[in-house]
Write an enzyme that holds these catalytic residues in place. Structure first.
Site, mmCIF file in Angstrom:
data_model
loop_
_atom_site.group_PDB
_atom_site.id
_atom_site.type_symbol
_atom_site.label_atom_id
_atom_site.label_comp_id
_atom_site.label_asym_id
_atom_site.label_seq_id
_atom_site.Cartn_x
_atom_site.Cartn_y
_atom_site.Cartn_z
ATOM 1 N N LYS A 89 0.808 -1.234 0.000
ATOM 2 C CA LYS A 89 0.000 0.000 0.000
ATOM 3 C C LYS A 89 0.837 1.280 0.000
ATOM 4 O O LYS A 89 0.409 2.310 -0.515
ATOM 5 C CB LYS A 89 -0.930 0.002 1.216
ATOM 6 N N GLU A 111 -9.896 5.601 3.497
ATOM 7 C CA GLU A 111 -10.642 4.485 4.061
ATOM 8 C C GLU A 111 -9.634 3.372 4.306
ATOM 9 O O GLU A 111 -8.578 3.331 3.697
ATOM 10 C CB GLU A 111 -11.701 4.003 3.067
ATOM 11 N N SER A 378 1.644 -9.708 -0.752
ATOM 12 C CA SER A 378 1.377 -8.266 -0.716
ATOM 13 C C SER A 378 1.522 -7.647 0.669
ATOM 14 O O SER A 378 1.736 -6.448 0.794
ATOM 15 C CB SER A 378 -0.016 -7.998 -1.265
#
Lengths: 394, 272
Positions: A89, A111, A378
């Site tokens: 991210k 969010e 990830s």
């Protein structure tokens, strides 16, 4: 690749469905991004932060013991879990954070589902000196509590969202409400390849580095391209990041893994491509889990980051073309895959990433040993210890 | 884009203009607290002299709405209200309510119902038009064409953040009236009026001759008066929904009629 088109469409999918108040800021964002992406100063600063702050490039690791155990294809892990903040991210947050700063915005709103995007946003806000508010579903705050503490420590305000299903979709609703109210000084830092154009394109671009590196790394170490790529798909940011630069390589197969949850019944999973149909949610036209009346369905996944009723519009188009195959694995399969990786390779994956791994475990044994697959790891699993515990794994 | 026949909304605004009066537009959520209540509530609004009724279609993810209308949507969904049921019940409501009624919806329920089927059914049951809050002018081409083919009005929103180009596009696609959002943010009651209303109305006047309604955050008779000084109509939503939430269960539609009469009186308008 020339998509999306000027209207933000990937084939039929995508577009721009938003309250009118947000449209001028969205147009402004698109203009700023199109300028920044061609600006060497912006790209240079982003590259510097990705390297020196986030820790890129991430390794591509051959999981030898896992490969030996499965007696099939060689399994390579793209170690996005080793990035600062513990997941891919941060790639996107650094990009959008720098962009927000260039646009003169002083406040970031985001969010978060699993909390990884929230942590990455809070981190970038601290790094760049911006105010940060993160909206998170009440249910997600409980099940991903460690990330809530991390965000607060980083100086972000975490707002609990108690409406609707109390998960990611409701956090996006609340984040959008904040943005529409505070547009003058606020940038909405969307955490996945969702939302109105230009978000799906922009977030993809910031994550392309995953696939660019993986391609270079595997060519350097083996001289060949991989046979299969495997990544989990919530909104679809880590998967599009891995897949994108391999799309022209016809010999590379790709599989996106959605959350199969606890059953195929509507409300018990987040497998949009098997249980959903095209509709509009959160700014784009894409596959959505919904009722016959067009109301958005509840979803369930053991993994908060995959627990979302819609999927990025570019995935919807890749699905239509058949270029990427989409499948799903259950909560249980993901939990088992995570605990196997921990014991065999010494890596605790996030439950999101464990979905991709679970699919790889199914496929590897039937592939010959000269074949290679890349699994996108990830994120890391520290945040999920409580879930492992309640699942009886600890 | 004007059609050859005059719609109920056009004729209502024409009447207002001819009589030198300003309009009152009222929003309520269909199915709040349940569909059975709508008969009485819509008649109460009609009796109180509301000029246009916006009937909200409840949606699971009302991201443009504040807490009051979110709660109303939840109540309506819990009572089983859907677009299909609203359209089924509508002929009954239309028999007794004279005011023009437009549906106020998010796009997905309409899309899933089918654009053509929606427009055909809406026209057949006597709905006058629609406002789709997350359908931007750039995505609205097929919708506008379909609605127009069935003689339905399409109302679009413009906001203080809208550029002149966007304002112009919204006005081009609107029929009946143009809806200006008084300030940035979600729907909901506010104690003070936004300062940006008058400049926005003036910008819109330079661009369009459509009647102009202003909404978002208007909840008191004084605010209605203030808006009507600049615009052709004021829209009151959350305050009415709030009154339904507070008083409907104990005092029924009469309480809502009284509340709306208060808004109406402030404008000098009389119920017909």
């Amino acid at each position: 690749m020339t998509w999306p088109d000027a209207r933000g469409r990937f084939g039929d999918f995508g577009g721009r469905y938003a309250p009118e108040t947000l449209m001028a800021p969205i147009e402004e964002l698109e203009a700023a991004y199109c300028k920044a992406r061609k600006d060497p100063a912006f790209q240079g600063e982003l590259a510097r932060l990705l390297k020196d702050f986030a820790g890129r490039p991430t390794p591509l690791f051959l999981a030898e013991r896992l490969t030996a155990q499965l007696k099939g294809a060689q399994i390579y892990l793209k170690r996005e879990d080793l990035l600062h903040t513990g997941a891919h991210k941060i790639n996107n947050c650094l990009g959008q954070g720098l962009l927000a700063k260039r646009m003169g915005k002083t406040r970031l709103v985001a969010e978060t589902g699993a909390g990884q995007h929230g942590v990455a946003t809070a981190t970038v806000a601290a790094l760049l000196g911006l105010e940060c508010v993160v909206y998170m579903g009440e249910e997600d705050m409980a099940r991903q509590a460690p990330n809530v503490f991390r965000m607060r420590l980083l100086g972000a305000r975490v707002v609990s969202v108690a409406s609707g299903t109390k998960t990611l979709k409701d956090a996006i609703n609340e984040g959008m409400r904040d943005w529409v109210t505070n547009v003058h000084n606020t940038h909405y830092l969307m955490g996945s390849v969702l939302g109105p154009h230009p978000y799906p394109m922009m977030v993809r671009d910031f994550h392309r580095v995953i696939g660019q590196e993986a391609r270079r790394q595997i060519l350097r170490s083996t001289g060949k391209l991989p046979d299969l790529l495997c990544a989990c798909v919530g909104g679809g940011s880590n998967s599009i990041g891995l897949f994108y630069d391999f799309i022209p390589d016809a010999g590379v197969r790709m599989v996106g893994v959605e959350a199969g949850g606890r059953s195929p019944r509507l409300g018990d999973h987040a497998a949009r491509f098997s249980g959903g149909r095209p509709g509009v949610l959160h700014g784009s036209y894409t596959y959505v889990l919904q009722t016959d009346d067009g109301l958005i369905s509840n979803t369930h996944s053991v993994s908060a980051g995959l627990d979302y009723p819609a999927v990025g519009p570019e995935h919807a188009e890749l699905h239509r073309q058949g270029r990427v195959e989409y499948t799903h694995v259950s909560d249980q399969e993901a939990l088992e895959a995570a605990s196997l990786l921990a014991r065999v390779e010494g890596i605790i994956p996030a439950l999101e990433s464990a979905h991709a791994l679970a699919e790889a475990l199914k496929r590897a044994p039937s592939m010959p040993p000269e074949k290679m697959m890349v699994v996108n790891l990830s994120g890391r699993g520290d945040k999920d210890l409580g879930i492992f515990q309640s699942a009886g794994i600890l | 884009m004007a059609s050859t026949t005059i719609t109920r909304i056009e004729s209502r605004f024409r009447e207002l203009r001819e009589n030198g009066r300003k309009g009152l537009v009222v929003y309520l959520t269909a199915g709040d607290p349940d569909l059975g209540a709508m008969d009485g509530l819509l008649q109460a609004l009609d009796r109180a002299g509301v000029d246009v009724i916006e009937l909200g279609v409840p949606f699971s993810d009302p991201l443009a709405d504040g807490p009051v209308i979110q709660r109303a949507s939840e109540r309506a969904l819990r009572s089983g209200t859907t677009l299909r049921k609203i359209l089924e019940r509508f002929p009954v409501w239309r028999q007794t309510v004279h005011a023009p009624i437009i549906l106020f919806s998010y796009f997905n329920p309409i899309l899933q119902f089918g654009l053509e089927r929606f427009a055909a059914t809406a026209a057949q049951v006597g709905i006058d038009g629609a406002l789709v809050v997350d359908l931007t002018p750039e995505e609205a081409e097929g919708y506008v064409r379909t609605m127009r083919a069935h003689g339905l009005d399409t109302v679009f929103l413009a906001s203080p953040t809208s550029t002149d180009a966007r304002l112009e596009r919204a006005a081009q696609l609107s029929t009946g009236f143009l809806y200006l959002i008084s300030r940035t943010g979600v729907t909901g009651e506010r104690s003070e009026m936004a300062a940006g209303v008058r400049p926005l109305v003036e910008r819109a006047r330079r661009i369009t001759s459509l009647p102009i309604a202003v909404g978002f955050g208007i909840s008191t008779p004084a605010q209605v008066g203030e808006v009507q000084a600049a615009a052709d109509a004021a829209v009151v939503g959350s305050a009415v929904v709030h009154a339904i939430e507070e008083h409907y269960s104990t005092r029924g539609p009469a309480a809502i009629e009284q509340f709306v009469l208060g808004l109406k009186a402030a404008t000098g308008g009389k119920p017909e």
